[in-house]
Motif scaffolding. Structure first.
Motif, PDB file in Angstrom:
ATOM      1  N   THR A 203      47.227  38.928  36.529  1.00 19.97           N
ATOM      2  CA  THR A 203      45.932  38.170  36.141  1.00 19.97           C
ATOM      3  C   THR A 203      46.042  36.966  35.746  1.00 19.97           C
ATOM      4  O   THR A 203      45.419  35.728  36.053  1.00 19.97           O
ATOM      5  N   SER A 204      47.149  36.534  34.863  1.00 16.56           N
ATOM      6  CA  SER A 204      47.559  35.102  34.432  1.00 16.56           C
ATOM      7  C   SER A 204      47.833  34.310  35.582  1.00 16.56           C
ATOM      8  O   SER A 204      47.226  33.094  35.621  1.00 16.56           O
TER       9      SER A 204
ATOM     10  N   SER B  58      37.823  40.600  43.345  1.00 15.46           N
ATOM     11  CA  SER B  58      38.204  41.669  42.236  1.00 15.46           C
ATOM     12  C   SER B  58      38.237  43.020  42.490  1.00 15.46           C
ATOM     13  O   SER B  58      37.004  43.385  42.942  1.00 15.46           O
TER      14      SER B  58
END
Length: 64
Positions: A39-40, A56
């Motif tokens: 996610t980062s 997503s």
């Protein structure tokens, strides 16, 4: 132009072969498709403006 004469033209066959090659190279390219990233990393790419379209997917506990 006569069909038989047109099909004897090697330029037509060369163009057809190039078209088939490019079609298969686009359809079966390994670099296309789904890639899982942390996610980062995804958020960094979005913040830098490198993302034009994203979706997503949630895990089994999410809705949908």
């Amino acid at each position: 132009m006569d069909r038989k004469r047109l099909l004897r033209n090697p330029l037509i066959w060369i163009l057809a072969a190039i078209l088939v090659y490019f079609t298969f190279s686009v359809l079966f390219d390994d670099t296309r498709g789904y890639t899982q990233v942390p996610t980062s990393v995804a958020l960094t790419q979005i913040d830098q403006g490198n993302v034009t379209d994203a979706s997503s997917r949630t895990g089994s506990s999410g809705c949908g």
